[in-house]
Scaffold this active site. Structure first.
Site, PDB file in Angstrom:
ATOM      1  NE  ARG A 175      13.315   1.313   4.085  1.00  0.00           N
ATOM      2  CZ  ARG A 175      12.622   0.986   3.003  1.00  0.00           C
ATOM      3  NH1 ARG A 175      11.365   1.356   2.888  1.00  0.00           N
ATOM      4  NH2 ARG A 175      13.159   0.304   2.030  1.00  0.00           N
ATOM      5  NE  ARG A 179      13.257   0.428  -6.207  1.00  0.00           N
ATOM      6  CZ  ARG A 179      12.055   0.460  -6.743  1.00  0.00           C
ATOM      7  NH1 ARG A 179      11.921   0.565  -8.062  1.00  0.00           N
ATOM      8  NH2 ARG A 179      10.998   0.378  -5.989  1.00  0.00           N
ATOM      9  NE  ARG A 258       0.974  15.055   5.718  1.00  0.00           N
ATOM     10  CZ  ARG A 258       1.167  14.559   4.498  1.00  0.00           C
ATOM     11  NH1 ARG A 258       1.006  15.310   3.419  1.00  0.00           N
ATOM     12  NH2 ARG A 258       1.519  13.294   4.330  1.00  0.00           N
ATOM     13  NE  ARG A 289       0.338  12.781  -4.942  1.00  0.00           N
ATOM     14  CZ  ARG A 289       0.260  11.551  -4.470  1.00  0.00           C
ATOM     15  NH1 ARG A 289       1.083  10.620  -4.896  1.00  0.00           N
ATOM     16  NH2 ARG A 289      -0.634  11.225  -3.563  1.00  0.00           N
ATOM     17  CD  GLU A 313      -2.371  14.407  -3.971  1.00  0.00           C
ATOM     18  OE1 GLU A 313      -2.901  13.621  -4.780  1.00  0.00           O
ATOM     19  OE2 GLU A 313      -1.524  14.049  -3.148  1.00  0.00           O
ATOM     20  CE1 TYR A 361      -2.431   6.216   3.382  1.00  0.00           C
ATOM     21  CE2 TYR A 361      -0.900   4.373   3.432  1.00  0.00           C
ATOM     22  CZ  TYR A 361      -1.769   5.188   2.743  1.00  0.00           C
ATOM     23  OH  TYR A 361      -1.995   4.966   1.407  1.00  0.00           O
ATOM     24  CG  ASP A 363      -0.842   1.118   1.237  1.00  0.00           C
ATOM     25  OD1 ASP A 363      -1.230   2.223   0.809  1.00  0.00           O
ATOM     26  OD2 ASP A 363       0.342   0.745   1.235  1.00  0.00           O
TER      27      ASP A 363
END
Ligand code: FAD
Ligand code: NA
Length: 384
Positions: A175, A179, A258, A289, A313, A361, A363
């Site tokens: 997605r 906003r 990765r 970034r 990075e 992954y 968090d």
């Protein structure tokens, strides 16, 4: 040898949460860690010449809506009121992310209301149907329209995957939230902040219990150390948080990841970019970034005002020997993962957990939450 009641392989958030819970329940726990420090990828340390805290394996922002995890984390650290925001440079201009009304109005040099911006994006997005999009490009255009997709998504994603966007599968993005307000707060969670004394202090406090022994520079597969795989599997309960494929000697093939390369520099200026993270959306800049670590802790008045630490990075596919960071999750990976899951079922006395041990992954709040329930549901009774 006086063996522990529980062996934990890996001292990241998953392993340390298990160790802390088990120790509090009275078990003697040994944690072995291949690296020379605890904490897994959340580890941080001060850059020696400035004292500025740098997250060694990439910037880590803590956020959660899980009240149990938030309460648990607060037992070991207080949190600053830090709120994460990200900006991106495109075509020599800086825009706010995630894409919001400010981004849209700046990009189109317009003054759309929320309603007219919605109409504009719906109109631009009508070129493709997201449900039937074949490529990342079709999906991106279907979700937000071609102009915003090309400016903010195509180049950045191509750099992340070292693959032209037109060749990436649609599944790379699920997605692309837009906003229709000027709110550019990055995370939507109830709780957010950074550990007041840094990540390493938090992680070390989790391991600071008389029932927990941590052995650094100790690899589970190194048969010259006593708590190695061959010696201990079947002899005592084990929680393994290292790479799943490595545990089974790559029997079902390697799982692909990765990795990131970090280029750190200390600069003789007090403020380089005015914000913690600046993305670079365009292909002519090779890095994705730049993090400027002083901005994660504006409250630390002792940081020098004439020097700063930046980290560029770069993203690429991992080779053997590189740090695995993000699962690639190709169809081949998913097939192999199923084969490994069968092998883990058959491996009695070993619980596989964490991001490497389950190939997903996670968090930090997810790793902690998963470890709390693994302890509660799989280990607490069987180890008592
Ligand atoms: P890890 O932290 O990877 O810990 C596993 C440990 O096992 C490592 O210390 C490893 O050395 C050790 N180990 C492996 N093999 C062996 C072996 N054979 N013997 C002994 N020890 C071994 N989360 C957030 O919430 N917010 C963020 O902003 C965020 N940013 C991230 C940025 C990057 C670049 C990455 C990669 C992750 C980020 N995360 C973030 C996720 C966070 O790092 C994970 O949630 C956390 O690392 C998960 O902990 P873990 O214990 O599962 O794994
Ligand atoms: Na569409």
């Amino acid at each position: 040898m006086n063996s522990p009641d529980l062996l934990v392989v890996g001292s990241g958030f998953f392993g340390l949460t298990i160790a802390e819970q088990a120790a509090a329940a009275g078990l003697r726990v040994t944690v072995i860690e291949r690296r020379s420090h605890v904490g897994g990828n959340a580890y941080s340390e001060p850059e020696p010449s400035t004292g500025i805290e740098v997250h060694r394996y990439g910037a880590h922002l803590f956020h959660t809506s899980n009240e149990k995890v938030w309460a648990y984390a607060n037992r070991f650290t207080a949190f600053t009121p830090y709120v994460h925001r990200v900006y991106t440079t495109h075509n020599g201009e800086v825009f706010p992310l995630p894409i919001n009304l400010g981004t849209i109005n700046q990009f189109f040099r317009a003054a759309h209301s929320p309603a007219s911006a919605r109409d504009l994006i719906a109109e631009l997005a009508s070129e493709f149907d997201a449900a039937t999009a074949q490529s990342l490009e079709e999906k991106g255009v279907a979700l937000i329209g071609r102009p915003l997709y090309e400016a903010f998504i195509a180049g950045y994603t191509a750099k992340q995957w070292q693959t032209p966007a037109s060749e990436l599968p649609a599944s790379v993005i699920s997605r692309l939230p837009v906003r229709y307000t000027y709110d550019n707060r990055y995370f939507n969670d109830t709780h957010e902040g950074l550990p007041v004394d840094g990540y390493t202090a938090w992680l070390e406090r989790m391991a600071d219990h008389p029932n927990i022994e941590v052995r650094l520079d100790t690899d589970f597969f190194d048969e010259s150390q006593p708590l190695n795989k061959r010696a201990v599997v079947g002899q005592l309960p084990i929680v393994y948080t290292g790479p799943l494929d490595r545990y089974f000697e790559f029997e079902a093939g390697p799982l692909s990841w990765r990795t990131l390369d970090f280029e750190q520099e200390v600069l003789p200026v007090g403020d380089f970019q005015g914000t913690p993270v600046m993305n670079f959306a365009d292909l002519d800049v090779p890095y994705t970034r730049i993090h400027e670590f002083r901005h994660f802790h504006p409250e630390r008045e002792w940081y020098p005002d004439d020097r700063t630490v930046i980290v560029r990075e770069y993203s690429r596919f991992a080779d053997q020997g590189d740090e695995p960071y993000y699962p690639v999750n190709t169809p081949t990976d998913r097939q192999r993962l199923l084969a490994y899951r069968e092998l883990t079922e058959a491996e009695k006395g070993v619980v596989f957990g964490g991001r490497l041990g389950t190939y997903q992954y996670l968090d930090m709040h997810m790793a902690i939450g998963a470890a709390l329930s693994t302890w509660e549901n799989k280990l607490r009774l069987s180890t008592n």
